[in-house]
Design a protein around this motif. Sequence first.
Motif, PDB file in Angstrom:
ATOM      1  N   PHE A  79       0.832  -1.186   0.000  1.00  0.00           N
ATOM      2  CA  PHE A  79       0.000   0.000   0.000  1.00  0.00           C
ATOM      3  C   PHE A  79       0.874   1.246   0.000  1.00  0.00           C
ATOM      4  CE2 PHE A  79      -2.001   3.533   2.115  1.00  0.00           C
ATOM      5  CZ  PHE A  79      -3.158   3.657   1.359  1.00  0.00           C
ATOM      6  N   GLY A  80       0.548   2.163  -0.869  1.00  0.00           N
ATOM      7  CA  GLY A  80       1.242   3.440  -0.887  1.00  0.00           C
ATOM      8  C   GLY A  80       2.504   3.466  -1.712  1.00  0.00           C
ATOM      9  N   SER A  81       2.869   2.366  -2.350  1.00  0.00           N
ATOM     10  CA  SER A  81       4.127   2.355  -3.087  1.00  0.00           C
ATOM     11  C   SER A  81       4.111   3.343  -4.253  1.00  0.00           C
ATOM     12  CB  SER A  81       4.476   0.948  -3.577  1.00  0.00           C
ATOM     13  OG  SER A  81       3.482   0.468  -4.449  1.00  0.00           O
ATOM     14  N   GLN A  82       2.922   3.725  -4.710  1.00  0.00           N
ATOM     15  CA  GLN A  82       2.824   4.698  -5.795  1.00  0.00           C
ATOM     16  C   GLN A  82       2.423   6.080  -5.293  1.00  0.00           C
ATOM     17  OE1 GLN A  82       3.820   3.761  -8.847  1.00  0.00           O
ATOM     18  NE2 GLN A  82       4.244   1.799  -7.902  1.00  0.00           N
ATOM     19  N   LEU A  83       2.283   6.243  -3.966  1.00  0.00           N
ATOM     20  CA  LEU A  83       1.870   7.525  -3.411  1.00  0.00           C
ATOM     21  C   LEU A  83       3.071   8.386  -3.039  1.00  0.00           C
ATOM     22  CD1 LEU A  83      -1.038   6.442  -1.033  1.00  0.00           C
ATOM     23  CD2 LEU A  83      -1.227   7.537  -3.258  1.00  0.00           C
ATOM     24  N   THR A  84       2.897   9.676  -3.162  1.00  0.00           N
ATOM     25  CA  THR A  84       3.916  10.630  -2.725  1.00  0.00           C
ATOM     26  C   THR A  84       3.762  10.847  -1.223  1.00  0.00           C
ATOM     27  OG1 THR A  84       2.436  12.498  -3.063  1.00  0.00           O
ATOM     28  CG2 THR A  84       3.805  11.817  -4.950  1.00  0.00           C
ATOM     29  N   ALA A  85       4.687  11.579  -0.643  1.00  0.00           N
ATOM     30  CA  ALA A  85       4.589  11.891   0.788  1.00  0.00           C
ATOM     31  C   ALA A  85       3.286  12.635   1.081  1.00  0.00           C
ATOM     32  CB  ALA A  85       5.786  12.714   1.231  1.00  0.00           C
ATOM     33  N   SER A  86       2.893  13.550   0.209  1.00  0.00           N
ATOM     34  CA  SER A  86       1.645  14.278   0.445  1.00  0.00           C
ATOM     35  C   SER A  86       0.434  13.354   0.304  1.00  0.00           C
ATOM     36  CB  SER A  86       1.525  15.487  -0.487  1.00  0.00           C
ATOM     37  OG  SER A  86       1.456  15.077  -1.832  1.00  0.00           O
ATOM     38  N   GLY A  87       0.514  12.370  -0.588  1.00  0.00           N
ATOM     39  CA  GLY A  87      -0.572  11.401  -0.726  1.00  0.00           C
ATOM     40  C   GLY A  87      -0.727  10.538   0.511  1.00  0.00           C
ATOM     41  N   LEU A  88       0.399  10.109   1.077  1.00  0.00           N
ATOM     42  CA  LEU A  88       0.354   9.321   2.310  1.00  0.00           C
ATOM     43  C   LEU A  88      -0.129  10.173   3.477  1.00  0.00           C
ATOM     44  CD1 LEU A  88       3.602   7.245   1.871  1.00  0.00           C
ATOM     45  CD2 LEU A  88       1.268   6.382   1.863  1.00  0.00           C
ATOM     46  N   ARG A  89       0.266  11.439   3.502  1.00  0.00           N
ATOM     47  CA  ARG A  89      -0.195  12.356   4.542  1.00  0.00           C
ATOM     48  C   ARG A  89      -1.722  12.476   4.493  1.00  0.00           C
ATOM     49  NH1 ARG A  89       2.533  16.389   3.097  1.00  0.00           N
ATOM     50  NH2 ARG A  89       4.410  15.762   4.192  1.00  0.00           N
ATOM     51  N   GLU A  90      -2.267  12.518   3.280  1.00  0.00           N
ATOM     52  CA  GLU A  90      -3.718  12.592   3.124  1.00  0.00           C
ATOM     53  C   GLU A  90      -4.405  11.359   3.722  1.00  0.00           C
ATOM     54  OE1 GLU A  90      -7.052  12.864  -0.440  1.00  0.00           O
ATOM     55  OE2 GLU A  90      -4.957  13.252  -0.920  1.00  0.00           O
ATOM     56  N   VAL A  91      -3.810  10.191   3.510  1.00  0.00           N
ATOM     57  CA  VAL A  91      -4.365   8.959   4.083  1.00  0.00           C
ATOM     58  C   VAL A  91      -4.354   9.036   5.607  1.00  0.00           C
ATOM     59  CG1 VAL A  91      -4.045   6.461   4.320  1.00  0.00           C
ATOM     60  CG2 VAL A  91      -3.726   7.555   2.093  1.00  0.00           C
ATOM     61  N   VAL A  92      -3.249   9.491   6.178  1.00  0.00           N
ATOM     62  CA  VAL A  92      -3.132   9.613   7.634  1.00  0.00           C
ATOM     63  C   VAL A  92      -4.179  10.585   8.169  1.00  0.00           C
ATOM     64  CG1 VAL A  92      -1.666  10.490   9.501  1.00  0.00           C
ATOM     65  CG2 VAL A  92      -0.702   8.984   7.759  1.00  0.00           C
ATOM     66  N   GLU A  93      -4.304  11.728   7.528  1.00  0.00           N
ATOM     67  CA  GLU A  93      -5.265  12.729   7.989  1.00  0.00           C
ATOM     68  C   GLU A  93      -6.700  12.201   7.908  1.00  0.00           C
ATOM     69  OE1 GLU A  93      -4.220  16.116   5.611  1.00  0.00           O
ATOM     70  OE2 GLU A  93      -2.457  16.553   6.841  1.00  0.00           O
ATOM     71  N   LYS A  94      -7.011  11.477   6.848  1.00  0.00           N
ATOM     72  CA  LYS A  94      -8.350  10.900   6.688  1.00  0.00           C
ATOM     73  C   LYS A  94      -8.606   9.860   7.775  1.00  0.00           C
ATOM     74  CE  LYS A  94     -11.461  10.905   3.511  1.00  0.00           C
ATOM     75  NZ  LYS A  94     -12.512  11.885   3.360  1.00  0.00           N
ATOM     76  N   ALA A  95      -7.602   9.023   8.045  1.00  0.00           N
ATOM     77  CA  ALA A  95      -7.754   8.010   9.088  1.00  0.00           C
ATOM     78  C   ALA A  95      -7.970   8.671  10.449  1.00  0.00           C
ATOM     79  CB  ALA A  95      -6.530   7.098   9.122  1.00  0.00           C
ATOM     80  N   GLN A  96      -7.184   9.695  10.753  1.00  0.00           N
ATOM     81  CA  GLN A  96      -7.330  10.389  12.030  1.00  0.00           C
ATOM     82  C   GLN A  96      -8.696  11.056  12.146  1.00  0.00           C
ATOM     83  OE1 GLN A  96      -3.790  12.838  11.886  1.00  0.00           O
ATOM     84  NE2 GLN A  96      -2.802  11.548  13.415  1.00  0.00           N
ATOM     85  N   SER A  97      -9.167  11.667  11.078  1.00  0.00           N
ATOM     86  CA  SER A  97     -10.462  12.348  11.121  1.00  0.00           C
ATOM     87  C   SER A  97     -11.613  11.355  11.256  1.00  0.00           C
ATOM     88  CB  SER A  97     -10.659  13.232   9.890  1.00  0.00           C
ATOM     89  OG  SER A  97     -10.848  12.452   8.727  1.00  0.00           O
ATOM     90  N   ASN A  98     -11.355  10.082  10.931  1.00  0.00           N
ATOM     91  CA  ASN A  98     -12.374   9.045  11.080  1.00  0.00           C
ATOM     92  C   ASN A  98     -12.182   8.219  12.345  1.00  0.00           C
ATOM     93  OD1 ASN A  98     -14.349   8.877   8.703  1.00  0.00           O
ATOM     94  ND2 ASN A  98     -12.390   9.364   7.748  1.00  0.00           N
ATOM     95  N   GLY A  99     -11.330   8.693  13.243  1.00  0.00           N
ATOM     96  CA  GLY A  99     -11.217   8.083  14.561  1.00  0.00           C
ATOM     97  C   GLY A  99     -10.144   7.044  14.758  1.00  0.00           C
ATOM     98  N   PHE A 100      -9.284   6.800  13.775  1.00  0.00           N
ATOM     99  CA  PHE A 100      -8.205   5.830  13.980  1.00  0.00           C
ATOM    100  C   PHE A 100      -7.193   6.398  14.966  1.00  0.00           C
ATOM    101  CE2 PHE A 100      -9.902   3.848  10.258  1.00  0.00           C
ATOM    102  CZ  PHE A 100      -9.549   2.516  10.376  1.00  0.00           C
ATOM    103  N   THR A 101      -6.903   5.630  16.004  1.00  0.00           N
ATOM    104  CA  THR A 101      -5.941   6.065  17.017  1.00  0.00           C
ATOM    105  C   THR A 101      -4.873   5.024  17.306  1.00  0.00           C
ATOM    106  OG1 THR A 101      -7.377   5.241  18.774  1.00  0.00           O
ATOM    107  CG2 THR A 101      -7.626   7.567  18.158  1.00  0.00           C
ATOM    108  N   LEU A 102      -4.998   3.834  16.728  1.00  0.00           N
ATOM    109  CA  LEU A 102      -4.010   2.775  16.949  1.00  0.00           C
ATOM    110  C   LEU A 102      -3.276   2.515  15.637  1.00  0.00           C
ATOM    111  CD1 LEU A 102      -2.701   0.652  18.740  1.00  0.00           C
ATOM    112  CD2 LEU A 102      -4.603  -0.891  18.202  1.00  0.00           C
ATOM    113  N   TRP A 103      -1.974   2.794  15.634  1.00  0.00           N
ATOM    114  CA  TRP A 103      -1.149   2.693  14.429  1.00  0.00           C
ATOM    115  C   TRP A 103      -0.160   1.552  14.623  1.00  0.00           C
ATOM    116  CZ3 TRP A 103      -2.450   6.091  10.584  1.00  0.00           C
ATOM    117  CH2 TRP A 103      -3.319   7.104  10.953  1.00  0.00           C
ATOM    118  N   ASP A 104      -0.290   0.526  13.799  1.00  0.00           N
ATOM    119  CA  ASP A 104       0.571  -0.649  13.893  1.00  0.00           C
ATOM    120  C   ASP A 104       1.759  -0.453  12.950  1.00  0.00           C
ATOM    121  OD1 ASP A 104       1.807  -3.092  13.893  1.00  0.00           O
ATOM    122  OD2 ASP A 104       0.079  -4.206  13.156  1.00  0.00           O
TER     123      ASP A 104
END
Length: 66
Positions: free
Chosen positions: A29-54
């Motif tokens: 996952f993310g091998s084709q994403l830029t740093a800003s693309g991965l940041r977007e995924v993190v922000e979306k996960a956080q805004s949807n309540g994800f708090t446990l990062w493995d």
Amino acid sequence: MTGKALTVPAVALGTWAWGDSGEAGDGYFGSQLTASGLREVVEKAQSNGFTLWDTAVVTWSSSKGR
């Protein structure tokens, strides 16, 4: 230590190989994403309540992932 019970989220978001574009990481996952693309995924996960990062590196190739 308190008498409160430990609570953990029901779902963890696995992140250890995000953005890995090395030979062994192709297809992760993310091998084709830029740093800003991965940041977007993190922000979306956080805004949807994800708090446990493995972030552990675990391989399931030996059929032990049950």
